[in-house]
Structure formats: C-alpha cells, structure tokens
Design a protein around this motif. Structure first.
Motif, PDB file in Angstrom:
ATOM      1  N   ILE A 132       0.835  -1.208   0.000  1.00  0.00           N
ATOM      2  CA  ILE A 132       0.000   0.000   0.000  1.00  0.00           C
ATOM      3  C   ILE A 132       0.864   1.250   0.000  1.00  0.00           C
ATOM      4  O   ILE A 132       0.666   2.169  -0.793  1.00  0.00           O
ATOM      5  N   GLU A 133       1.872   1.245   0.875  1.00  0.00           N
ATOM      6  CA  GLU A 133       2.676   2.464   0.980  1.00  0.00           C
ATOM      7  C   GLU A 133       3.458   2.732  -0.303  1.00  0.00           C
ATOM      8  O   GLU A 133       3.613   3.874  -0.716  1.00  0.00           O
ATOM      9  N   ILE A 134       3.943   1.671  -0.947  1.00  0.00           N
ATOM     10  CA  ILE A 134       4.711   1.879  -2.184  1.00  0.00           C
ATOM     11  C   ILE A 134       3.805   2.409  -3.297  1.00  0.00           C
ATOM     12  O   ILE A 134       4.111   3.411  -3.942  1.00  0.00           O
ATOM     13  N   PHE A 135       2.685   1.760  -3.499  1.00  0.00           N
ATOM     14  CA  PHE A 135       1.859   2.153  -4.643  1.00  0.00           C
ATOM     15  C   PHE A 135       1.167   3.486  -4.420  1.00  0.00           C
ATOM     16  O   PHE A 135       1.019   4.280  -5.334  1.00  0.00           O
ATOM     17  N   ARG A 136       0.756   3.731  -3.175  1.00  0.00           N
ATOM     18  CA  ARG A 136      -0.007   4.937  -2.913  1.00  0.00           C
ATOM     19  C   ARG A 136       0.865   6.185  -2.998  1.00  0.00           C
ATOM     20  O   ARG A 136       0.387   7.267  -3.288  1.00  0.00           O
ATOM     21  N   ASN A 137       2.169   6.012  -2.748  1.00  0.00           N
ATOM     22  CA  ASN A 137       3.019   7.190  -2.602  1.00  0.00           C
ATOM     23  C   ASN A 137       3.885   7.493  -3.811  1.00  0.00           C
ATOM     24  O   ASN A 137       4.745   8.346  -3.752  1.00  0.00           O
ATOM     25  N   ILE A 138       3.683   6.770  -4.907  1.00  0.00           N
ATOM     26  CA  ILE A 138       4.414   7.080  -6.132  1.00  0.00           C
ATOM     27  C   ILE A 138       3.388   7.500  -7.175  1.00  0.00           C
ATOM     28  O   ILE A 138       2.350   6.852  -7.302  1.00  0.00           O
ATOM     29  N   PRO A 139       3.651   8.595  -7.905  1.00  0.00           N
ATOM     30  CA  PRO A 139       2.625   9.089  -8.833  1.00  0.00           C
ATOM     31  C   PRO A 139       2.179   8.027  -9.834  1.00  0.00           C
ATOM     32  O   PRO A 139       2.981   7.241 -10.339  1.00  0.00           O
ATOM     33  N   LEU A 140       0.883   8.043 -10.093  1.00  0.00           N
ATOM     34  CA  LEU A 140       0.273   7.065 -10.995  1.00  0.00           C
ATOM     35  C   LEU A 140       0.923   7.079 -12.374  1.00  0.00           C
ATOM     36  O   LEU A 140       1.147   6.036 -12.985  1.00  0.00           O
ATOM     37  N   LEU A 141       1.236   8.272 -12.848  1.00  0.00           N
ATOM     38  CA  LEU A 141       1.815   8.397 -14.195  1.00  0.00           C
ATOM     39  C   LEU A 141       3.095   7.562 -14.313  1.00  0.00           C
ATOM     40  O   LEU A 141       3.325   6.897 -15.318  1.00  0.00           O
ATOM     41  N   LEU A 142       3.897   7.572 -13.253  1.00  0.00           N
ATOM     42  CA  LEU A 142       5.147   6.804 -13.285  1.00  0.00           C
ATOM     43  C   LEU A 142       4.857   5.310 -13.362  1.00  0.00           C
ATOM     44  O   LEU A 142       5.543   4.574 -14.072  1.00  0.00           O
ATOM     45  N   TRP A 143       3.830   4.861 -12.645  1.00  0.00           N
ATOM     46  CA  TRP A 143       3.466   3.442 -12.710  1.00  0.00           C
ATOM     47  C   TRP A 143       3.049   3.071 -14.122  1.00  0.00           C
ATOM     48  O   TRP A 143       3.399   2.013 -14.624  1.00  0.00           O
ATOM     49  N   ILE A 144       2.259   3.941 -14.742  1.00  0.00           N
ATOM     50  CA  ILE A 144       1.772   3.638 -16.097  1.00  0.00           C
ATOM     51  C   ILE A 144       2.959   3.494 -17.044  1.00  0.00           C
ATOM     52  O   ILE A 144       3.069   2.513 -17.784  1.00  0.00           O
ATOM     53  N   ILE A 145       3.881   4.463 -16.983  1.00  0.00           N
ATOM     54  CA  ILE A 145       5.025   4.420 -17.896  1.00  0.00           C
ATOM     55  C   ILE A 145       5.900   3.210 -17.576  1.00  0.00           C
ATOM     56  O   ILE A 145       6.356   2.507 -18.478  1.00  0.00           O
ATOM     57  N   LEU A 146       6.079   2.930 -16.285  1.00  0.00           N
ATOM     58  CA  LEU A 146       6.916   1.789 -15.902  1.00  0.00           C
ATOM     59  C   LEU A 146       6.355   0.485 -16.471  1.00  0.00           C
ATOM     60  O   LEU A 146       7.071  -0.285 -17.113  1.00  0.00           O
TER      61      LEU A 146
END
Lengths: 420, 338
Positions: A132-146
């Motif tokens: 939870i802490e990892i996913f919630r605290n990193i911007p969504l856009l970065l997850w999408i690009i990653l």
C-alpha cells in the motif's frame, strides 16, 4: 373585518434591505449572485471578443467532417473515412472500457488487500502495508510508464515468433500456442460463430444479437439460480434440513449458455504470425494493458485503505459476539463485518471511482487513444478547434462522473442503515 | 451606471488584448528578446547541444531574425514545442514566430489564422525501417506497425497512402520525435514515418545508423517554413524578407566571411541595396539600414546554414536536392530586393 393584523406594507423602505435582519441575508445573496453571473458573463464575453479579434468563432461543425486518421484500438467499427464525431465515440468507448475494467479489478484487489492488512499473520499484514505504501506514494503516471516500458522492452518482437522450417523460433506462444505476448501487444484467440444471429444496426452502432442472446441467457440462468436458492431456504426453514443443491446450481448456470454457444457453432480463431505482426485473434495493445494494470494496482492500494478504515469502524464487539456464537473467522468477515463496513466504505469509494475514471486520461503518456487522445489530441490538432474540443471533453467527463456518482449513490442508499 | 463601467472596462481589456497581437515588432523590441518556437529536439534542425544551447537549421533562422530586429543574434529565447502544442503556442502569443518543421497547408493558413511566410525546406514524407526486415519499398509494409507523431500532417498522409495502396497498418501514435524513436528502436513499431529530413536526422542519432534504411517512396509534399500569426503583416514581412535576404546572399555569393568586404568591392546595386549601402529598405518595414547585413552575418547565408547543420558533411548528410537555389535546379528563389 379581519382579526389578523397585517404588517404595514407601506412602511417598507429601501434602507430595510440593509438594516432589517429579515431582508439582509436576501440582499447579500442577491448581490453575490449578480456579481457571480457578471463574472461568468465577463469570461464568456471576453472569450468571444478575443476569438473575434483573431477572426475565429465557436463552431462545432468540424465534428461532422472526415477525421482522416486511424485509431488502432476501437470497440465500434471505425475507419479514417469516418467523422471526428465517430472518432470521439471511439475514444469515449476506450475511456469507458479502461474505467470499467480498472474499477472492477481494483475493487476486488483492494478489498482483498484491505482485509489482509488487518490479518493477525504478522508477515501478511506487513507485506500488505509495504504494498500500500509503495503504490499509494508514487505518482500514478510513473506506474503507467513503468508497466508500459517493462512490456515493450522485455517482451520479444513479433518476428521472433516466426517459425522457420527446421529451426526453433526465438520466442514461443503461451498456453498451448494460443496466446502471444509480444513487445507491441497481447494476441489472444477470438471467438467466432459459424451460424450467428443477425446483427442489427441501431443508427451508427452495430449490435450483435448473438452477444445479446448470450447475455440474456446468462442473466436468466443467474435469476433461476437465485430462485432455486430462495426455495432451498424455504425448505431449510420448514424442515431444518438444507438440501444439497450445488450440482443443480452448476447445471442451471452452465448448461443453457454452453448449449446456446454450441448451437451457434462457437470456435476460436488463433493468432498466427504473418508478415510483420500476428494476424487473426484479438490484439490488445500494451497501452491498454499497461494503463489498466497501473490503474488497478494504484487504486487497489487506495481502496484497500478505505476498506481497512471501514472494517476498523465496526466495533470489536461485533466480531467477538460472532465468535462467541461459533461462527468461523472467514464467515464473520463476510457475513457480519463486511456488510456493516460497506456503509462506511461506499461514500469514499465513489470518489475513488471518479478519480480512477478521470485518471484514464493519463493514457496519453503511453499513446492510448481514449477521449483525451482522440477528441482532445488528434482531432484538436488537426482541426485547430481548441476551445470547442476542450469544452466538449470537459462536458463529457463531467457527465460520466455524474453518472458514476448517481449509480453509486443509489447503491449506497440501498445498503445504508435503514432507519424506521 | 454600474453596467456601463463594467462594459467600459470590458472594451478597454479587449482593445488591450487586440493591440497585444498587432505590433509583434514593437513587443520584440520592447522586450529586447525574440521568442522563437523551436522543436523539442530534432538533431540538425533544432535541438539543444551538449551545453544546452539550441542549434540547428531552423534555429539559425531564429538567430538571423533576432540579428535583423535587435542587432544581436544571441537575444533569442527558444520555447520547445511539440507537434501538439506548437500552433496553440503561436496563436496565444507565447512565441513571436514558429520555426519548427511545420508544413504549410491550406487549413493551417486559413482556418487556423496563421501565415506561412516562406518555405525554408522543401520536404516530403518518408519511411525508415530496420535493414534486417528486408523491406525495400513502402508498398511492402502491409500489416506493419508504424510509429507516427500526433498532430502532424504526416498522420493524415499515412492513412491516405495505405488506403490508396490498399494495404493495412497499425498506427502507434506518439507525442514527439524522441519518444517515436525510442519506440522504433525498441521494436514496438516496424517503421517510423515523418518528413524525410526528420528521418535523416533521427537516423543519425540512432546507435548504429547503418542498420536502418530510409525507403525510396516520398508520399507527400511537405513545404516546411516559418509561421507567424495572421493579421500582423509587418512582422510577417520582416520574417519573410529576413529569410529571403539569406537566400539572396547565397545567390550573390555573400558569405559570413566576406560580408564586411563585399560591400566595398561589389558593383552590383542589388548587393549594395541588400547590405544597406544604397537606399533604405529597412525603414520600409520599421528596421534600420543594416538589418540584412546583420542577419547574414549571424550564421551565414542559406547555403552555409544548410551545410553546417544538415548538409552532406554532417552526420545527417542531406543533399540540397529541391532546396538548391533556382539557379542550380532547385526551388529556392528569392523575389528581387528593390
């Protein structure tokens, strides 16, 4: 002659609007309203004047011109000869499908994670906290690009799947040669019917009656199953013995739809490598997959926190009382805690769904042609109608959000505590 | 009473807003800096170098304009624009002039209310593929995945080309050159399509340019040129004639090296007029006498700018082709300076 003494009307003076408490609040509200409307009028007027100064107007006629560009993922038939309006609909469809899939999976994942975070198992609970802490605290856009880059850089190119006589290909398809994950997309088999029902054209949307038939049959099966369970309950209450019905349920749920598909001649078209890409089957571009996975993982972490808050809002006495009655822990959660927790969970969940739907517009980062990509991207650029496109897009997002809100509020009303 | 004040203020605002677009020359002079809409990064045409300073074929035209108007070629602020943002940036007044591989088309000239003042590069759309694909013609690209920059004319040409040849493709729509190149390099698309000059520039920036070929088909006309807002004709004239001064300089043999001496040695009245030794052409568009001299001195004449940035001696290696002077069989032709 009247007994009621009426207030002397003639005595109303203008000064009372300010000094009389009966009228003062109205005066203030009217003045604020007038100022607000004047502000809006000023903005609108300023826009029109400035556009006129540049020889431009506000005109939505471009929507009916030929779009001229191609969109690789479309739910409704689309070619570059269609209008910008149809491109808008294609984009809207792409937005909605990501939003629906994202909401569905993030809810399931979120509930599981939220419950597990409260687990008595130290390791499980800590792992979920870390997630939870990892996913919630990193911007969504970065997850999408990653996620997108991982797919496009690590998977083999389509031509690595090419089978040359006497050699083994560099890459292999998964699941008994039915699914191919390349660096461009996922190719899955497509269902085909040998004797399908006709297709009806409703205005511009072709509607497959075969699909409707399958949906109707499934819905009818589910309804029949509910009736069966209801009857079982009646029998149980009357006799104290619960009849075994699992095989009946299974038959009711599966047999009709299987029979229907068999009658229509369901078979699968497998993706086959040909030329540059896989042909046949359904190609799901990684832009869609990446966007959906990232939205799901991110919003699952947010929803998990909402679920945890909801569960912790239920007093411990509830679970202790249930345990005292001898109910097993899993059933305590599903029968006692969660139904009560839903009342706390749903209102914040509505806003998570709204955020998720709006965040689908981040798909532009991975070239996913949703509403932002078609209407707000290519159409806007090719026609140069910024104001019209942006206004229309805002309006559409607003309408989608209001619909989601309305549906979820109706659901909330149905599960909330009934006060009689 | 209140209302009339309100509308009075409104009218005043409108007048102010209107005048902000009318006198770009005055704005640039007052600011002491030219704001030039440049490419985000296209090697050879407009891209930051190792020190972060913008260099390139289009950038040198920005410098020439700054030299003509402000007397200093370094007084330019470059605003990087993508295919999507460039026209909005120009229309809103964020940039004074857009020199960024932009194709002159009917609707951009009329409906978008812009003026394409000249064509500084005659181009056409092509395709780049990896050599190992074994493709030698764009017509063999049936079923291929093609990377394409959004918001460009190439997007529409691509659809037309595949349609007219009755073959199919899958578009991958990306925001700018660098992202398109990343996807192409990673193999997310089989072919990359953009203007042939852009392809040459992109190819030069790949790890191993020899592994990639540019297919022979040129599927469109792409006249690229500087763009200004419609309605400010004086500013349009300045940009147009600054560019023509560079062309005329090449035709008359005026180079960066000989510009100080050629004025005294020449007997050609047109050269004298261009360099401000005779007549006063600068005053006709609100500049001083030596505007053209400074513009040419900034980075040299058209031919010099071409050769330094994108010519055959550079990694990009473009031949003059259509962009040779009209005297050498090309299309570059400056109207007379008189």
């Amino acid at each position: 002659m009247t007994l009621v003494t009426e207030p002397p009307k003639a005595n109303f003076r203008l000064g009372m609007l300010i000094y009389d408490t009966r009228y003062r609040s109205y005066t203030i509200q009217v003045i604020v309203l007038i100022l607000f409307l004047m502000g809006v009028a000023w903005l609108a007027n300023n826009t029109i004047e400035n556009l006129a100064a540049k020889d431009k107007d506000i005109n939505f006629g471009f929507l009916w011109n030929r779009a001229g560009y191609d969109i690789d993922q479309h739910l409704i038939p689309y070619t570059n000869d269609d209008t910008h309006f149809r491109a808008l609909l294609v984009g809207l469809g792409n937005t909605l499908v990501v939003a629906l899939v994202g909401c569905f999976f993030s809810t399931i994942l979120g509930v599981i994670i939220g419950v597990l975070r409260l687990s008595k198992n130290w390791l499980v609970a800590r792992l979920m906290t870390i997630y939870i802490e990892i996913f919630r605290n990193i911007p969504l856009l970065l997850w999408i690009i990653l996620v997108y880059v991982v797919f496009s850089e690590t998977r083999p190119a389509p031509r690595d799947f090419k089978i040359v006589e006497g050699q083994t290909s560099a890459a292999h398809m998964n699941f008994f040669d039915t699914i191919a994950v390349t660096n461009r997309g996922t190719n899955v088999p497509a269902p085909l019917l040998t004797n399908p029902l006709p297709t009806v054209h409703l205005g511009f949307l072709p509607i497959s009656l075969s699909l409707i038939a399958v949906i109707v049959v499934i819905a009818a099966s589910i309804y029949a199953n509910i009736l069966l369970r209801r009857r079982t309950k009646v029998v149980q209450e009357a006799t104290g013995i619960r009849p075994t019905i699992w095989w009946k349920s299974l038959l009711i749920l599966c047999v009709p739809v299987v029979a229907l598909l068999f009658a229509m001649g369901l078979h699968w078209e497998y993706p086959v490598f040909k030329g540059f890409n896989f042909n046949g089957g359904i190609n799901i571009a990684h832009s869609f997959t990446a966007l959906t996975i990232a939205l799901t993982l991110y919003y699952a972490s947010v929803i998990a926190e909402t679920v945890r808050a909801g569960i912790q809002a239920i007093s411990r006495g509830q679970s202790e009382a249930s345990a005292a009655l001898g109910i097993r822990p899993g059933r305590i959660m599903s029968l006692v805690i969660l139904p009560q927790a839903l009342r706390v969970i749903i209102p914040p969940l509505i806003s998570q769904y709204l955020s998720l739907t709006k965040d689908t517009s981040l798909g532009i980062a991975v070239s996913y042609l949703d509403l932002r990509g078609t209407l707000g991207g290519i159409t806007l650029n090719q026609t140069g109608r910024e104001l019209e496109c942006m206004t229309l897009m805002m309006l559409i997002y607003l309408i989608i959000s209001l619909i989601i809100s309305a549906v979820m509020n109706a659901y909330n009303a149905s599960v909330k505590l009934k006060e009689r | 009473m209140k209302k009339s004040v309100f509308f009075g203020a409104l009218a005043a605002t409108t007048v102010l807003a209107g005048s902000a677009f009318a006198g770009t020359l005055d704005d640039v002079k007052a600011r002491g800096e030219l704001i030039c809409g440049a490419n985000v990064g296209l090697t050879g045409f407009g891209a930051p170098d190792a020190t972060g300073a913008y260099v390139g074929f289009d950038v040198d035209l920005c410098k020439a304009i700054a030299a003509a108007v402000l007397g200093d070629a370094s007084k330019v602020k470059y605003v990087p624009t993508t295919g999507e943002t460039r026209f909005t940036a120009l229309a809103s007044g964020e940039v004074d002039v857009l020199i960024r591989n932009s194709t002159w088309t009917f609707s951009r000239d009329t409906d978008l209310k812009f003026d394409f003042v000249a064509v500084n590069y005659y181009d056409g759309q092509g395709f780049m593929v990896k050599k190992e694909l074994g493709v030698s013609s764009a017509k063999e690209l049936d079923g291929a995945t093609v990377c394409i920059q959004t918001g460009t004319t190439t997007e529409l040409n691509l659809a037309d080309f595949f349609k007219s040849n009755n073959i199919s493709y899958t578009p991958v729509t990306v925001g700018d050159d660098s992202e398109a190149l990343r996807q192409y390099d990673a193999g997310a698309c089989d072919a990359y399509t953009t203007d042939a000059s852009g392809l040459a520039a992109s190819r030069a920036s790949l790890a191993n340019p020899a592994d990639h070929i540019i297919l022979p088909e040129i599927i469109s006309k792409e006249p690229l040129g500087p763009v200004v807002r419609h309605g400010d004709n004086n500013w349009g004239d300045i940009v147009r004639w600054t560019y023509y001064a560079l062309l005329e300089a090449e035709e008359k043999g005026i180079t960066k090296a000989n510009i100080d001496t050629v004025g005294t040695s020449t007997t050609d009245p047109e050269v004298k007029r261009l360099l401000g030794l005779e007549g006063d052409m600068g005053a006709m568009m609100g500049l001083d006498k030596e505007w053209a001299k400074r513009a040419i001195a900034a980075s040299g004449n058209y031919g010099e700018i071409f050769e330094t940035n994108i010519g055959t001696s550079t990694p990009i290696g473009l031949a003059r082709g259509l962009n040779a002077l009209w005297t050498q069989g090309g299309l570059q032709y400056a109207p007379p300076f008189r």
